[in-house]
Motif scaffolding. Sequence first.
Motif, PDB file in Angstrom:
ATOM      1  N   ASN A 133       0.800  -1.229   0.000  1.00 34.96           N
ATOM      2  CA  ASN A 133       0.000   0.000   0.000  1.00 34.96           C
ATOM      3  C   ASN A 133       0.832   1.277   0.000  1.00 34.96           C
ATOM      4  O   ASN A 133       0.473   2.244  -0.673  1.00 34.96           O
ATOM      5  CB  ASN A 133      -0.939   0.014   1.214  1.00 34.96           C
ATOM      6  CG  ASN A 133      -2.221  -0.756   0.939  1.00 34.96           C
ATOM      7  OD1 ASN A 133      -2.991  -0.395   0.068  1.00 34.96           O
ATOM      8  ND2 ASN A 133      -2.431  -1.834   1.674  1.00 34.96           N
ATOM      9  N   VAL A 134       1.928   1.288   0.779  1.00 33.48           N
ATOM     10  CA  VAL A 134       2.659   2.560   0.936  1.00 33.48           C
ATOM     11  C   VAL A 134       4.168   2.453   0.695  1.00 33.48           C
ATOM     12  O   VAL A 134       4.898   3.407   0.945  1.00 33.48           O
ATOM     13  CB  VAL A 134       2.418   3.173   2.347  1.00 33.48           C
ATOM     14  CG1 VAL A 134       0.976   3.534   2.545  1.00 33.48           C
ATOM     15  CG2 VAL A 134       2.885   2.232   3.446  1.00 33.48           C
ATOM     16  N   GLY A 135       4.635   1.308   0.220  1.00 27.83           N
ATOM     17  CA  GLY A 135       6.076   1.082   0.084  1.00 27.83           C
ATOM     18  C   GLY A 135       6.818   2.149  -0.702  1.00 27.83           C
ATOM     19  O   GLY A 135       7.839   2.670  -0.249  1.00 27.83           O
TER      20      GLY A 135
ATOM     21  N   ARG B  78       9.667   4.968   0.430  1.00 26.21           N
ATOM     22  CA  ARG B  78      10.988   5.060  -0.209  1.00 26.21           C
ATOM     23  C   ARG B  78      11.288   6.513  -0.582  1.00 26.21           C
ATOM     24  O   ARG B  78      12.405   6.996  -0.442  1.00 26.21           O
ATOM     25  CB  ARG B  78      11.009   4.175  -1.461  1.00 26.21           C
ATOM     26  CG  ARG B  78      12.369   4.087  -2.127  1.00 26.21           C
ATOM     27  CD  ARG B  78      12.296   3.236  -3.375  1.00 26.21           C
ATOM     28  NE  ARG B  78      13.623   3.027  -3.930  1.00 26.21           N
ATOM     29  CZ  ARG B  78      14.234   3.885  -4.727  1.00 26.21           C
ATOM     30  NH1 ARG B  78      13.645   5.019  -5.058  1.00 26.21           N
ATOM     31  NH2 ARG B  78      15.445   3.625  -5.186  1.00 26.21           N
ATOM     32  N   LYS B  79      10.238   7.221  -1.051  1.00 25.67           N
ATOM     33  CA  LYS B  79      10.398   8.614  -1.454  1.00 25.67           C
ATOM     34  C   LYS B  79      10.645   9.506  -0.228  1.00 25.67           C
ATOM     35  O   LYS B  79      11.438  10.430  -0.271  1.00 25.67           O
ATOM     36  CB  LYS B  79       9.134   9.071  -2.192  1.00 25.67           C
ATOM     37  CG  LYS B  79       9.359  10.283  -3.084  1.00 25.67           C
ATOM     38  CD  LYS B  79       8.280  10.440  -4.132  1.00 25.67           C
ATOM     39  CE  LYS B  79       6.905  10.586  -3.521  1.00 25.67           C
ATOM     40  NZ  LYS B  79       5.851  10.777  -4.544  1.00 25.67           N
ATOM     41  N   ASP B  80       9.930   9.206   0.888  1.00 23.24           N
ATOM     42  CA  ASP B  80      10.025  10.057   2.080  1.00 23.24           C
ATOM     43  C   ASP B  80      11.285   9.811   2.892  1.00 23.24           C
ATOM     44  O   ASP B  80      11.869  10.746   3.423  1.00 23.24           O
ATOM     45  CB  ASP B  80       8.796   9.845   2.989  1.00 23.24           C
ATOM     46  CG  ASP B  80       7.586  10.603   2.479  1.00 23.24           C
ATOM     47  OD1 ASP B  80       7.746  11.368   1.518  1.00 23.24           O
ATOM     48  OD2 ASP B  80       6.491  10.426   3.032  1.00 23.24           O
ATOM     49  N   ASP B  81      11.680   8.554   3.052  1.00 21.53           N
ATOM     50  CA  ASP B  81      12.865   8.251   3.877  1.00 21.53           C
ATOM     51  C   ASP B  81      13.500   6.942   3.400  1.00 21.53           C
ATOM     52  O   ASP B  81      13.265   5.873   3.959  1.00 21.53           O
ATOM     53  CB  ASP B  81      12.449   8.156   5.353  1.00 21.53           C
ATOM     54  CG  ASP B  81      13.650   8.224   6.284  1.00 21.53           C
ATOM     55  OD1 ASP B  81      14.775   8.000   5.794  1.00 21.53           O
ATOM     56  OD2 ASP B  81      13.473   8.495   7.482  1.00 21.53           O
ATOM     57  N   ALA B  82      14.334   7.057   2.366  1.00 17.41           N
ATOM     58  CA  ALA B  82      14.950   5.866   1.759  1.00 17.41           C
ATOM     59  C   ALA B  82      15.899   5.161   2.727  1.00 17.41           C
ATOM     60  O   ALA B  82      15.992   3.937   2.748  1.00 17.41           O
ATOM     61  CB  ALA B  82      15.696   6.261   0.490  1.00 17.41           C
ATOM     62  N   LEU B  83      16.578   5.944   3.573  1.00 18.66           N
ATOM     63  CA  LEU B  83      17.557   5.362   4.491  1.00 18.66           C
ATOM     64  C   LEU B  83      16.873   4.475   5.536  1.00 18.66           C
ATOM     65  O   LEU B  83      17.333   3.361   5.812  1.00 18.66           O
ATOM     66  CB  LEU B  83      18.348   6.482   5.186  1.00 18.66           C
ATOM     67  CG  LEU B  83      19.517   6.029   6.061  1.00 18.66           C
ATOM     68  CD1 LEU B  83      20.603   5.375   5.219  1.00 18.66           C
ATOM     69  CD2 LEU B  83      20.084   7.196   6.851  1.00 18.66           C
ATOM     70  N   ALA B  84      15.765   4.966   6.082  1.00 16.96           N
ATOM     71  CA  ALA B  84      15.025   4.182   7.092  1.00 16.96           C
ATOM     72  C   ALA B  84      14.496   2.890   6.475  1.00 16.96           C
ATOM     73  O   ALA B  84      14.491   1.833   7.122  1.00 16.96           O
ATOM     74  CB  ALA B  84      13.878   5.006   7.661  1.00 16.96           C
TER      75      ALA B  84
END
Length: 341
Positions: A171-173, A177-183
């Motif tokens: 649903n939100v993967g 990735r766009k918001d916080d790729a490192l996390a």
Amino acid sequence: YVPPQMRKVQETLDDKKREELGRLKKMVNGLINRLSEPNLSSISGQMEELYMANSRKDMNDTLTDILMNACVTAVAMPARLMMEHVLLVSILHHNVGIEVGAHFLEAVVKKFDELCKSDAEGKECENLLALIAHLYNFHVVHCLLIFDILKKLVSTFTEKEIELILFLLKNVGFSLRKDDALALKELITEAQRKASTAEKKFQDQTRVRFMLETMLALRNNDMRKIPGYDPEPVERLRKLQRALVHSSGSGKDTQLRVSLESLLSADQVGRWWIVGSSWSGVPMISDTKSQAQPKLHVGKVSSKITELARKLRMNTDIRRSIFCVLMTSEDFMDAFEKLLK
């Protein structure tokens, strides 16, 4: 003791309040039952009018109860219906005030935590997780909460949790990735480590393999590898949301940047994420913690200064320390340095 005449007044008020709440519930229920994409504009407008005409608390409680009853069922809810319900909450969150989204989010997260612990058989967990995912999709909540939930699911790592991780990532993967790729990268590493240590625990390895493949596809930004992934419905409703939100602040500034732990312990430590939220609980810092804090020392001060502090009723350590610093400093820079210490 309540005198009899006062009891009568109280009973009348209670009956009146109950009647008002019943009427309000009927009106909100009627609007929610008619909710669909084409009439979302008129229904959100009517809901805003109800918010203006009634108490915020009554409206928040009523709306949350009705939405929870409608969306949290033992069978899986259709994705589109779920999105429309959450979009309504999102529009009210941006147009009426952030306490609307905050109240709904807290109820959903607490219910989700409760069901995760109880090993419920139905699809309630998936439905609640879908609500949280769409609250993130429509900019009500920050990705911090989604990562907290994913970390919690990865730490437990049973077959049920793997299903929920897959459901949430589908649903939100790509938004995560766009918001916080490192996390996301750290989460994938942790999941791979868990999968390698838990290999013997599972009879059927295909779910674990599928989850790891999905995570790698997310990391590599490869949408084709995720079966059934279709961002179009969410994008269409986001466009509708932008049209229906009055203020220009419909983006990141109204997102609730709140962690899972804060939401679950809101009754103990208050709701700092709602501006002006009143709170009448136990003190946030317990007495034991305050006792454990070290005493403040500001070098050696003469007995004359100490006596002066006592005369001027500097009755706590911190007051005495600040007084001594101000009286014994050479200049303002020296005072500043000592106060910082």
